[in-house]
Design a protein around this motif. Structure first.
Motif, PDB file in Angstrom:
ATOM      1  N   SER A 308       0.819  -1.219   0.000  1.00  0.00           N
ATOM      2  CA  SER A 308       0.000   0.000   0.000  1.00  0.00           C
ATOM      3  C   SER A 308       0.852   1.266   0.000  1.00  0.00           C
ATOM      4  CB  SER A 308      -0.952  -0.003   1.203  1.00  0.00           C
ATOM      5  OG  SER A 308      -1.734  -1.169   1.220  1.00  0.00           O
ATOM      6  N   GLN A 310       1.915   5.017  -1.028  1.00  0.00           N
ATOM      7  CA  GLN A 310       1.138   6.216  -1.288  1.00  0.00           C
ATOM      8  C   GLN A 310       1.708   7.048  -2.428  1.00  0.00           C
ATOM      9  OE1 GLN A 310      -1.811   6.810   0.480  1.00  0.00           O
ATOM     10  NE2 GLN A 310      -1.306   4.713   1.061  1.00  0.00           N
ATOM     11  N   ASP A 312       4.656   7.190  -6.041  1.00  0.00           N
ATOM     12  CA  ASP A 312       4.910   6.510  -7.309  1.00  0.00           C
ATOM     13  C   ASP A 312       6.353   6.025  -7.409  1.00  0.00           C
ATOM     14  OD1 ASP A 312       2.298   6.952  -8.295  1.00  0.00           O
ATOM     15  OD2 ASP A 312       2.833   9.007  -8.821  1.00  0.00           O
ATOM     16  N   TYR A 313       6.945   5.676  -6.296  1.00  0.00           N
ATOM     17  CA  TYR A 313       8.341   5.261  -6.265  1.00  0.00           C
ATOM     18  C   TYR A 313       8.429   3.751  -6.032  1.00  0.00           C
ATOM     19  CZ  TYR A 313       9.017  10.277  -5.463  1.00  0.00           C
ATOM     20  OH  TYR A 313       8.995  11.634  -5.572  1.00  0.00           O
ATOM     21  N   PRO A 314       9.555   3.141  -6.445  1.00  0.00           N
ATOM     22  CA  PRO A 314       9.744   1.716  -6.132  1.00  0.00           C
ATOM     23  C   PRO A 314       9.728   1.483  -4.626  1.00  0.00           C
ATOM     24  CG  PRO A 314      11.337   2.456  -7.778  1.00  0.00           C
ATOM     25  CD  PRO A 314      10.663   3.684  -7.267  1.00  0.00           C
ATOM     26  N   ASP A 333       0.339  -4.315  -3.793  1.00  0.00           N
ATOM     27  CA  ASP A 333      -0.279  -3.002  -3.975  1.00  0.00           C
ATOM     28  C   ASP A 333       0.781  -1.908  -4.015  1.00  0.00           C
ATOM     29  OD1 ASP A 333      -2.137  -1.015  -4.315  1.00  0.00           O
ATOM     30  OD2 ASP A 333      -2.761  -0.944  -2.222  1.00  0.00           O
ATOM     31  N   LEU A 334       1.676  -2.014  -5.016  1.00  0.00           N
ATOM     32  CA  LEU A 334       2.805  -1.091  -5.133  1.00  0.00           C
ATOM     33  C   LEU A 334       2.941  -0.610  -6.572  1.00  0.00           C
ATOM     34  CD1 LEU A 334       5.355  -3.306  -3.163  1.00  0.00           C
ATOM     35  CD2 LEU A 334       4.154  -1.303  -2.264  1.00  0.00           C
ATOM     36  N   PRO A 335       3.489   0.604  -6.797  1.00  0.00           N
ATOM     37  CA  PRO A 335       3.728   1.046  -8.176  1.00  0.00           C
ATOM     38  C   PRO A 335       4.837   0.222  -8.834  1.00  0.00           C
ATOM     39  CG  PRO A 335       4.598   2.640  -6.593  1.00  0.00           C
ATOM     40  CD  PRO A 335       3.802   1.639  -5.806  1.00  0.00           C
ATOM     41  N   ASP A 336       5.978   0.077  -8.162  1.00  0.00           N
ATOM     42  CA  ASP A 336       7.066  -0.825  -8.537  1.00  0.00           C
ATOM     43  C   ASP A 336       7.515  -1.509  -7.254  1.00  0.00           C
ATOM     44  OD1 ASP A 336       7.840  -0.197 -11.489  1.00  0.00           O
ATOM     45  OD2 ASP A 336       7.681   1.786 -10.553  1.00  0.00           O
ATOM     46  N   ILE A 357       1.319  -5.358  -8.590  1.00  0.00           N
ATOM     47  CA  ILE A 357       2.373  -4.382  -8.853  1.00  0.00           C
ATOM     48  C   ILE A 357       2.012  -3.651 -10.143  1.00  0.00           C
ATOM     49  CG2 ILE A 357       4.841  -4.009  -9.075  1.00  0.00           C
ATOM     50  CD1 ILE A 357       3.975  -5.416  -6.453  1.00  0.00           C
ATOM     51  N   ARG A 358       1.852  -2.343 -10.067  1.00  0.00           N
ATOM     52  CA  ARG A 358       1.303  -1.608 -11.199  1.00  0.00           C
ATOM     53  C   ARG A 358       2.278  -1.496 -12.363  1.00  0.00           C
ATOM     54  NH1 ARG A 358      -0.824   0.649  -6.626  1.00  0.00           N
ATOM     55  NH2 ARG A 358       0.683   2.358  -6.371  1.00  0.00           N
ATOM     56  N   SER A 359       3.570  -1.489 -12.107  1.00  0.00           N
ATOM     57  CA  SER A 359       4.544  -1.413 -13.186  1.00  0.00           C
ATOM     58  C   SER A 359       5.455  -2.637 -13.141  1.00  0.00           C
ATOM     59  CB  SER A 359       5.337  -0.106 -13.087  1.00  0.00           C
ATOM     60  OG  SER A 359       6.189   0.037 -14.217  1.00  0.00           O
TER      61      SER A 359
END
Length: 803
Positions: A308, A310, A312-314, A333-336, A357-359
């Motif tokens: 989770s 908050q 947009d960082y790895p 639930d992470l951007p990277d 993982i979004r990316s």
């Protein structure tokens, strides 16, 4: 004469003093008090600076908060409101100081001073200070000092804090400096202007248990200059900086802690610092969970969860030669998830899961390396991306599912993947371009929306024993020669071409023109050849092997009936008719050694030959493989075992161990609940067979309401009779080229008849053990013969039976 406000009670052993006296000021009372006396202070405010230089007890008569020490500013310039230089106990007093160049409370001199139920409300340099070498206790105390530090430990000081609170501090809440040591339980530090806990200097050590650091205008914990901290069951949250900041060789160990709601990094490490995390949860971080920099900086995380984000960082950032090691961790639930950058940087992950993982789940660049073993990536843009020259690593037994692209290798990167699977990639399962290389050994790509293995730009990628199934565009796509494929198979590959006739012998090189030589030397390598996936054995062959098993007549009939239902049902489907949908999951009941595992293996193979299962392989597990040691790990282990069995059979031996009679909060129930959900969500991908003793399996089926409906068919494996055990022994003898004469068979049958068939009876296993014992006794007997004949070497006689 002023009001008498302090009563001194003689608790010492002196016989030559009056037993008690009353005095107007604390100074007067302390002057006449002797070691061991108690000074009981009436309610009110004392406008005096107090020096306690004797081991006495000061106690507020009407309890905490009723007595206040608040000297006038002129009285404390260059000093403090309360100074304790002896092993005294101060109980229930409130201290108010106002000198911003000195501490409000100074504990100095002899050991053993204690503040109990005290409150320090001050605007001083420090709320409470422990001078060099002092040992003291603070119990249930509150410090409020908006102008400076809350509590400070100076050189070699040692403090024990229990149930204390630093409710406000203009600087750090608690500072442990210059080799001092702190032990704190249930400490709360909040609304501090600096770090909640500051650790600095070699030899400094802080051990916190059950503590909370929050609402801090800085880092929750700041450790530097080789200081050491150990936190257990602590919470760090709602800070304005990093949750944990480590620098210049500092070391922190966290166990069962929580770090969350931090705008920067949950933990930031530099300068050779070391961080150890065990069962730690980090979430709600604005930048990353772990930011690890510089050579010699290391993080070890075991059984942790990072989720989770908050920003947009790895979540995990490893660079400039730092190292990270993860074991049994989950990232979701992470951007990277994990970025490893720069030459010398490394990350190792074992039995970890990456989900939602979004990316990119794992990105490796700048010559860094990442080693993953037994990891699972599900739901990501890119599973793994090896970006440039020198970047690589070793991936073993990893699974990547439901991603856009499974593995990307570009610009000279060179990873090695072994025994890995990629399933359900919407684009390529494996994509290699721009001089990327990589070695893929026994990698399986299936159910993708694009190519299984897509290699362009003539990349010199090596693929060994790789397999591609049910990919929308093709299993393997090589845009030009370059990749090397050995023993690879695909379900869309054409049969291998017949061998070409032998070419005539080439003329001597000397007879060729130079232009011909140039053309030959520049020829491109032959394109890689992909073979079709081998067919399964026909179902009748596997059924024949089932029929050849000794005994098990009712078992064979049950399996044949189920196979017939499935076979006819598929034929009806092809004819456009409605087909029955029999439950394929089975319960095998019976004693050990009755062939349950063998039948399960054949059952999977038959279903694969009928097209019901994709592979038909058998994955055998027990409680130890499914049940973890802490909350959350059981679901991860169970899901991993289920995924390994995708396309085949998951065989759970002694399944009743997941539902012990006195289980209480046993994690086996979690494994059962996870299996029920997976069976529903992936009902056509795996067949589950649970096995065990009959009575215990009834208890297992009652452990979850959904189990009995999913296991509607029970196959009972009876114990072998003496005749059947003899048949097993005969087959063993034939297989190993031994001979049983009639007398030996008679003796062996009698032996099997008299065997104890209690709990330890192993059925077919027992028959094999008896035969192995006979071979050993035969060897000992024949070894004594001077010149044994061929018959001697083969014949087993009654004397060879075990005693």
């Amino acid at each position: 004469m002023g009001e008498l406000r302090v009563r001194v009670t003689q608790d010492s052993a002196s016989r030559w003093r009056r037993r008690s006296g009353e005095y107007a000021t604390l100074r007067e009372a302390l002057e006449v008090a002797e070691p061991g006396d108690t000074l009981t202070v009436r309610a009110g405010t004392f406008h005096e600076a107090v020096l306690v230089d004797k081991p006495v007890t000061l106690v507020a008569e009407k309890g905490p908060g009723s007595v206040r020490i608040s000297p006038p500013e002129s009285a404390v310039r260059g000093g403090t409101a309360l100074t304790v230089t002896a092993g005294a106990t101060i109980r229930g007093l409130t201290v108010a100081g106002s000198d911003r160049s000195a501490p409000a409370v100074l504990l100095a001199g002899a050991d053993g001073a204690a503040l109990v139920d005290c409150r320090i409300e001050t605007s001083s340099a420090v709320g409470v200070e422990l001078a060099d070498g002092v040992r003291a206790q603070l119990v249930n105390c509150t410090v409020e000092n908006p102008s400076g530090l809350g509590i400070r430990l100076r050189a070699q000081a040692q403090a024990e804090l229990a149930d204390c609170e630093v409710s406000a501090a203009g600087q750090s809440g608690v500072a442990v400096l210059s080799g001092s040591r702190l032990r704190a339980e249930r400490l709360k530090v909040h609304h501090a202007g600096g770090a909640g806990l500051l650790l600095a200097d070699p030899g400094s050590l802080a051990e916190l248990t059950g503590c909370e650091l929050y609402e801090v205008r800085g880092s929750g914990v700041q450790a530097e200059a080789q200081a050491v901290g150990r936190l257990t069951d602590c919470t760090v949250h709602r800070v304005s900086g990093n949750g944990l900041s480590l620098d210049t060789g500092a070391e922190l160990e966290l166990s069962s802690c929580r770090v969350h709601e931090v705008p920067e990094n949950a933990a930031d490490l530099r300068g050779g610092a070391k961080l150890t995390l065990r069962q730690v949860t980090m979430h709600g971080f604005g930048r990353g969970a772990l930011s690890v920099w510089d050579g010699g900086t290391k993080v070890l995380a075991e059984s942790c969860r990072f989720h989770s984000a908050q920003g947009d960082y790895p979540a995990l950032w490893v660079s400039d030669g730092a190292a990270l090691e993860l074991a049994d961790c989950s990232l979701d639930d992470l951007p990277d998830a994990l970025f490893v950058l720069d030459q010398g940087s490394s990350a190792a992950a074992r039995d970890c899961s990456f989900t939602a993982i979004r990316s990119s789940a794992v990105s490796v660049s700048g010559g860094a390396s990442a080693d993953l073993s037994g990891c699972r990536i599900q739901g990501a843009g890119t599973g793994l991306w090896f970006r440039d020259h020198g970047s690589g690593g070793l991936l073993t037994d990893c699974e990547i599912a439901d991603v856009a692209t499974g593995v990307i290798v570009t610009k000279g990167a060179d990873p090695v993947l072994r025994e890995c699977t990629v399933r359900g990639a919407s684009e390529a399962g494996v994509y290699v371009s721009a001089q990327g290389r990589g070695e893929f050994d026994t990698v399986r790509v299936s159910q993708g929306g694009g190519f299984g293995f897509h290699v362009i730009d003539g990349c010199r990628t090596k693929l060994v024993r790789c397999r591609a199934e049910r990919n929308a565009r093709a299993g393997f796509e090589f845009s030009e020669p370059g990749p090397v494929a050995e023993g690879c198979t695909s379900d869309d590959a054409a049969p291998l071409p017949a061998p070409r006739p032998a070419e005539p012998a080439a003329p001597p090189l000397a007879s060729l023109a130079p232009a011909v030589l140039t053309s030959a030397s520049a020829a491109l390598p032959a394109p890689a050849v992909i073979a079709p996936i081998p067919d399964c054995r026909p179902p009748e062959v596997a059924l024949a092997e089932l029929d050849s098993l000794v005994g098990l007549a009712t078992v064979k009939q049950e399996v044949r009936t189920l196979i017939d239902l499935i076979s006819v049902g598929r034929a009806r489907q092809r004819a456009g008719l409605k087909a029955p949908s029999p439950r394929r999951h089975l319960v095998f009941t019976g004693s050990p050694g009755t062939g349950k595992t063998t039948v399960a293996r054949l059952y999977g193979e038959i279903l694969a030959s009928l097209g019901v299962l994709q592979r038909g392989h058998l994955v055998e597990v027990a409680r130890l493989d499914l049940v973890g040691e802490h909350i959350g790990s059981t679901a991860i282990r169970t899901a991993a075992a289920f995924d390994k069995a995708r396309g085949g059979v998951l065989f759970i031996d002694e399944a009743y161990a997941l539902a012990p009679e006195d289980g209480g909060r046993d994690f086996g129930r979690e494994a059962i609940d996870t299996l029920v959900k997976l069976m529903e969500d992936h009902r056509d991908e795996v067949v589950i067979i649970v096995a065990g003793y009959t009575a215990e399996m009834e208890r297992f089926l009652a452990a979850n309401p959904g189990l009995s409906s999913r296991f509607s068919r029970t196959v009972t494996f009876p114990d072998y009779t003496a005749d059947e055990l003899l048949d097993i022994a005969r087959s063993q003898a034939t297989e190993h080229e031994y001979h049983l004469d009639p007398a030996t068979e008679t003796a062996l049958h009698a032996h099997f008849t008299t065997l104890d068939r209690g709990v330890g009876f192993g059925n077919g296993r027992t028959a094999r053990q008896v035969f192995e014992s006979m071979i050993e006794r035969h060897a000992s007997r024949v070894a004594q013969l001077a010149d044994p004949t061929t018959e001697d070497l083969q014949l087993l006689v009654p004397a060879d039976l075990p005693a």
